[in-house]
Scaffold this active site. Structure first.
Site, PDB file in Angstrom:
ATOM      1  N   LYS A 178      50.120  28.046  50.113  1.00 25.31           N
ATOM      2  CA  LYS A 178      50.103  29.319  49.391  1.00 25.31           C
ATOM      3  C   LYS A 178      49.000  29.246  48.356  1.00 25.31           C
ATOM      4  O   LYS A 178      49.056  28.461  47.421  1.00 25.31           O
ATOM      5  CB  LYS A 178      51.454  29.570  48.720  1.00 25.31           C
ATOM      6  CG  LYS A 178      51.752  31.048  48.397  1.00 25.31           C
ATOM      7  CD  LYS A 178      50.854  31.716  47.392  1.00 25.31           C
ATOM      8  CE  LYS A 178      50.994  31.138  46.003  1.00 25.31           C
ATOM      9  NZ  LYS A 178      50.119  31.926  45.019  1.00 25.31           N
ATOM     10  N   GLU A 252      51.794  18.830  39.516  1.00 27.61           N
ATOM     11  CA  GLU A 252      50.626  18.447  38.742  1.00 27.61           C
ATOM     12  C   GLU A 252      50.330  19.606  37.815  1.00 27.61           C
ATOM     13  O   GLU A 252      49.889  20.674  38.253  1.00 27.61           O
ATOM     14  CB  GLU A 252      49.450  18.155  39.684  1.00 27.61           C
ATOM     15  CG  GLU A 252      48.360  17.302  39.042  1.00 27.61           C
ATOM     16  CD  GLU A 252      47.339  18.131  38.301  1.00 27.61           C
ATOM     17  OE1 GLU A 252      47.464  18.208  37.055  1.00 27.61           O
ATOM     18  OE2 GLU A 252      46.445  18.688  38.923  1.00 27.61           O
ATOM     19  N   CYS A 286      42.686  21.178  34.149  1.00 31.55           N
ATOM     20  CA  CYS A 286      43.860  20.655  33.457  1.00 31.55           C
ATOM     21  C   CYS A 286      43.583  19.329  32.775  1.00 31.55           C
ATOM     22  O   CYS A 286      44.203  18.999  31.762  1.00 31.55           O
ATOM     23  CB  CYS A 286      45.030  20.513  34.432  1.00 31.55           C
ATOM     24  SG  CYS A 286      44.617  19.542  35.905  1.00 31.55           S
ATOM     25  N   GLU A 386      47.452  24.348  25.733  1.00 28.92           N
ATOM     26  CA  GLU A 386      46.357  24.303  26.694  1.00 28.92           C
ATOM     27  C   GLU A 386      45.653  25.653  26.725  1.00 28.92           C
ATOM     28  O   GLU A 386      46.253  26.678  27.053  1.00 28.92           O
ATOM     29  CB  GLU A 386      46.872  23.955  28.087  1.00 28.92           C
ATOM     30  CG  GLU A 386      45.772  23.800  29.110  1.00 28.92           C
ATOM     31  CD  GLU A 386      46.280  23.391  30.477  1.00 28.92           C
ATOM     32  OE1 GLU A 386      45.618  22.577  31.137  1.00 28.92           O
ATOM     33  OE2 GLU A 386      47.346  23.891  30.885  1.00 28.92           O
TER      34      GLU A 386
END
Length: 479
Positions: A178, A252, A286, A386
């Site tokens: 996906k 992750e 990330c 973040e």
């Protein structure tokens, strides 16, 4: 213009349930890159059914590991032949600078090779040494976990996809990928390569889809394992769904990695390293090093050098040869980064360079100014959350112990590093930082080594032999 008006379901190009095609537009100038089919719940049902049948009845899980490795090797070679095309399309779709997408497309052969080495060395069935006199012979088998839902983000579509799909396929799993709508074209292109490589019918599906469809997929009773890369918030939702259904899951997730700069660091090497560790892929990464912790004795010097670095980075058309940073992927991502810059100013951090304004002459795309904040306290939002954009914060420290405390004072634990001339001290610091990866003086990582995070940065590991085991169940047979 590129047109993928069908979905890749179970190895066949299939009419989607939704007739309206998705427009994929460039984040640089909003021009139309192409049209793509978009998956909805009925398409998920068909893809999972095909994957379920291929796993339960088909040949793929029953093939020898060597036979599966042969197919994946063909895929690797065919992928390499189209690397330049893939890099161009990725840049067009998500705005990543062409130097970065070109490097990534080439490096993915190395990533696949690491999995192939791990699969070749894996003992898929072995007899244990007898140490218990009361036991009979004991065989230990490594078997595929089942049907895998691989759910990936937009920032590195093929890297995120293949780091899941390749080990899953080598283990004997079937996979429903996906992808995000932003990368619909380049992920559907994967279907062409899998078909040409000879992957059997039913084994692979590729479904560009929105979040609602993604949640439908991961909740589907036909899915045995979820492999996800994305935000921590989305990972929490996926983990809760997996927990209720007792599905295997690997996540992750996000990061807020700290680079510790000791008093004996080579600041020129630091700046050259952070150019890539902090700003590669438009800083939409990330693992980016975005908290720069500098010993107070070198603080002003480091801030000045980082300012020069950031002001030297060319921002603009991601296809231009001299561009280092392209646009953010979407309007909301652009606004998110700009709002964090405004937050940093309100919090009292010193704006050294950059700012919330859109770069002059680039108003037609989703651009932001690379930004540097100094005099930052680690409790500020710009140091704790973040941002996922080109924003660095610089924080002073007085000794190694304080640096370690600041680095660990984060909900994340994905990456980080230390810059110093003293390797002994570097390793002492590295062993105390609660992160899944850590570099000394910007040293590169091996694709055979595990990658993943502590704390809110995820569950499980990717890459190499450890990444391969994420798609394996262990079976013990007593004879």
């Amino acid at each position: 213009m590129i047109n993928y008006d069908k979905l890749y379901i179970g190895g066949r190009w299939t009419e989607p349930a939704k007739t309206e095609l998705l427009e994929v537009r460039s984040p640089h100038d909003r021009s139309l890159v192409g049209l793509a089919a978009e998956a909805t719940a009925p398409d998920v049902d068909r893809a999972v059914a095909a994957a379920r049948e291929a796993f339960d009845e088909g040949p793929w899980p029953l093939m020898t590991p060597a036979e599966r490795q042969e197919v994946v090797t063909r895929f690797r070679d065919l992928y390499a032949e189209r690397a330049e095309e893939i890099a161009d399309l990725t840049t067009a779709e998500n705005g990543s600078a062409r130097w970065f997408t070109g490097w990534t497309a080439s490096a993915l052969s190395q990533q696949t090779d690491a999995f192939l080495r791990a699969a070749a060395a894996m003992k898929w069935e072995e007899e244990m040494d007898r140490t218990d006199e009361t036991a009979g012979r004991v065989l230990v088998r490594r078997e595929p976990v089942g049907v895998v839902a691989a759910v990936i983000p937009w920032n590195a579509p093929h890297q995120s996809a293949l780091v899941k799909m390749v080990p899953a396929l080598l283990a004997g799993c079937t996979v429903v990928l996906k992808s995000s709508p932003e990368n619909a074209l380049v992920t559907l292109l994967l279907g062409e390569i899998f078909t040409e490589a000879g992957v059997p019918e039913g084994v692979v599906s590729v479904l560009p889809a929105d979040r609602e469809t993604s949640e439908y997929l991961i909740s589907h009773p036909g899915i045995d394992k979820i492999a996800f890369t994305g935000s921590t918030r989305a990972g929490q939702t996926i983990a809760s769904i997996a927990g209720r259904q007792l599905k295997r899951v690997s996540l992750e997730l996000g990061g807020k990695s700290a680079a510790i700069v000791r008093e004996d660091a080579d600041l020129d090497a630091l700046v050259e390293g952070l150019k890539f560790l902090s700003f590669a892929n438009n800083a939409e990464a990330c693992v980016a090093h975005t908290r720069i912790l500098v010993h107070r004795s070198r603080y002003d010097e480091a801030v000045a050098k980082l300012k020069d670095l950031i002001e030297s980075l060319t921002v603009g058309d991601p296809f231009a040869a001299d561009t280092f940073i392209g646009p953010m992927v979407r309007a909301d991502q652009q606004q998110r980064v700009r709002s964090y810059i405004e937050t940093g100013i309100r919090e009292g951090a010193r704006l050294v360079t950059g700012g919330p304004e859109v770069p002059e002459g680039l108003e037609g795309g989703y651009y932001v100014k690379p930004t540097l904040f100094a005099d930052v306290d680690n409790s500020m939002r710009i140091a704790q959350e973040e941002i996922f954009g080109p924003v660095l914060v610089v924080i002073p420290f007085d000794d190694d112990d304080q640096a370690v405390r600041i680095a660990n004072d984060s909900p994340y634990g994905l990456g980080g590093g230390v810059w110093t001339a003293d390797e002994t001290r570097a390793l002492e610091i590295a062993r105390r930082i609660r992160t899944g990866t850590f570099s000394v003086n910007g040293a590169p990582f091996s694709l055979d080594a595990p990658f993943g995070g502590f704390k809110n940065s995820g569950i499980g590991r990717e890459f190499g032999a450890v990444g391969l085991t994420q798609y394996i169940e262990y079976k013990t047979i007593a004879v």
